[in-house]
Design an enzyme around this catalytic site. Structure first.
Site, PDB file in Angstrom:
ATOM      1  N   GLY A 292       0.824  -1.201   0.000  1.00  0.00           N
ATOM      2  CA  GLY A 292       0.000   0.000   0.000  1.00  0.00           C
ATOM      3  C   GLY A 292       0.859   1.250   0.000  1.00  0.00           C
ATOM      4  N   GLU A 293       0.327   2.324   0.573  1.00  0.00           N
ATOM      5  CA  GLU A 293       1.024   3.618   0.700  1.00  0.00           C
ATOM      6  C   GLU A 293       1.211   4.331  -0.636  1.00  0.00           C
ATOM      7  OE1 GLU A 293       4.872   3.063   2.525  1.00  0.00           O
ATOM      8  OE2 GLU A 293       4.069   1.998   4.260  1.00  0.00           O
TER       9      GLU A 293
END
Lengths: 327, 327
Positions: A292-293
């Site tokens: 993610g991120e």
């Protein structure tokens, strides 16, 4: 060069030309927008990590040691972090003054979607409007390519619910381990997604309804970014499972957003490829990432940059004085 | 981070650590080596483009308008061009003084492999030794990651023959359109590969024999680069179909070279994935590219750089003050 010998790079550059309405496409200025929020459904034990991690990771983003710092830095992309509704306040307080952080808290986390809607329709609309505004500001400041990212313990659960509703697939196919729940955790997560959908009965045709009932504030923020990219003719490269849930919501609101989207990668989260197939998006990378991120979006930016550089800088055979095909 | 949440990036960085015998892997200095040569088998009409294009493309590489100039430039990689045996001399003559060009002509093109061996065993050995020396010089000058590239009208025919012999597959599965022959051209190309193998009967266990009988000077040069990378503990990212034919030859000479190789991408040339499967290499990118020149290797360098940057720069949860998994 031999006809379309650079394969999908041609598709990428053509799409960016079309989006920017230009034969001189430019993606020099890039920004990754990380939308962060907390999720009431975490009370059901759906995550391998405690809820504090959402806030702790925002601190890590601002301190510079997270995965997205490394990969956005490598891609030459700015990083923006938006507190769309995390439970706590960022400590120490001086961090709140970091110009990369936008505190736009809608609430201190969503409600538990197993007990009722995650948020009100008004809050869902608000999350999208905030995302739209943040992305519009980035574009006004010169961003020519946006990446979306997310942070929110519990958000693979909300994303799986959105995915199951909008693609009309069984939650079994959409729920995965997220940050790493074990097998019994996975079964529970699946039951919870199924239960939340049965309890709330979101209307698959109404993106705002799906977002409100089983979504999250950061997912609404991502949907807003995507809508802003389409509105302002700025290509948007989405990251993985959570960003694609945001894209599903955005696409229910305005089908045309698909034309402005690039899927940065296919996540290891098993439901992701079903979501991408529903949107008819073919991922640029397929490296088994699931952090993610915005990490997958940032890494894919190099490939889009390659496509645009080839389009802008490579000579034709004629320009280079190279013979054509045999007659 | 959650366990191996960056998927194959972890594999890449671990392999580079192992190759460099270091927990501080470095691939800051990169070089793409383009091996160029001509092929006698072009007389059989196997290519969509005239043989002059080999030399014209070397001029384009030195002038700066080719695909590899754009993508190696973007990756921050130096570009080296080696004349392993093109038919003509580069004109105008002053181009020969370009320090990026190494004129190491073994002969003015190989012989027609349909009529006999493409080259002598001595020439095959020479081509490998030249590649080994060129790559060793790059490594001595500081290169920490090598990419291989190729230029040579007719070299998909030679590469298909090498692939068919070493993987023991039918030429039908290995021959593809290359720069773009039509269907009747494809059938002829297939017959020629089959005929060349039947005429020369290369020994699949003897890489030098395969190279001599159905290979090319640039393919031997690539095999030499790969052997040098392994010898000097420098990772090598190979490009597409032709580079992988070079890897097959190198692997027959020394099986261990596989441990030092990264497959930059899977080419659109249909036999390529069979070659990669034989070497047990999973490609980093899969974008339908088939330009050669090292373009796929150069683009993949961004991904390897991402893997190394993550390994070197990303904080652990502990360093970043982030909570661990739930008990």
């Amino acid at each position: 060069m031999p006809f379309r010998a650079l394969g999908r790079l041609h598709d990428f550059s053509e799409r960016i030309c079309a989006i920017q309405k230009s034969l001189h496409p430019k993606i020099d200025r890039k920004a990754v927008v990380i939308m962060a929020a907390d999720h009431g459904v975490v009370a059901e034990g759906v995550s391998a990590y405690p809820q504090e991690v959402t806030c702790e990771m925002i601190k890590a983003f601002l301190s510079g040691g997270a995965g997205i710092n490394v990969l956005a830095g490598q891609a030459g992309a700015d990083m923006i972090v938006v507190d769309m509704g995390i439970r706590t306040d960022l400590q120490p307080a001086h961090l709140q003054a970091d110009s990369r952080l936008h505190v736009m808290k809608i609430a201190r986390g969503t409600a538990n979607m197993l007990k009722g809607p995650a948020m009100s329709r008004q809050q869902a609309r608000q999350s999208i409007m905030i995302g739209f505004q943040i992305a519009s500001d980035q574009i006004a400041a010169g961003a020519q390519l946006l990446g979306t990212g997310d942070m929110g313990i519990g958000n693979t659960t909300a994303s799986a619910a959105i995915g199951a509703v909008i693609t009309a697939m069984d939650p079994d196919a959409m729920v995965g381990p997220g940050t790493g729940v074990d097998n019994s955790g996975l079964a529970r997560k699946c039951d919870i997604v199924r239960g939340a959908i049965e309890m709330n009965r979101p209307d698959p045709a109404d993106g705002l309804d799906v977002l409100a009932k089983v979504g999250g504030f950061e997912i609404g923020g991502i949907a807003g970014c995507i809508l802003a990219g389409a509105y302002h003719r700025c290509p948007v490269v989405i990251d993985g499972f959570i960003s694609t849930a945001g894209a599903l919501v955005a696409e229910r609101i305005c089908t045309k957003v698909k034309d402005y989207l690039f899927a940065g990668h296919c996540s290891a989260e098993p439901g992701h490829h079903h979501m991408l197939a529903h949107l008819k998006l073919e991922p640029i990378l397929n490296l088994g990432m699931r952090l993610g991120e915005g990490t997958g979006a940032a890494l894919a930016m190099h490939i889009l940059a390659g496509a645009v550089n080839i389009f802008n800088q490579m000579f034709t055979f004629e320009q280079a004085g190279v013979s054509g095909q045999n007659p």
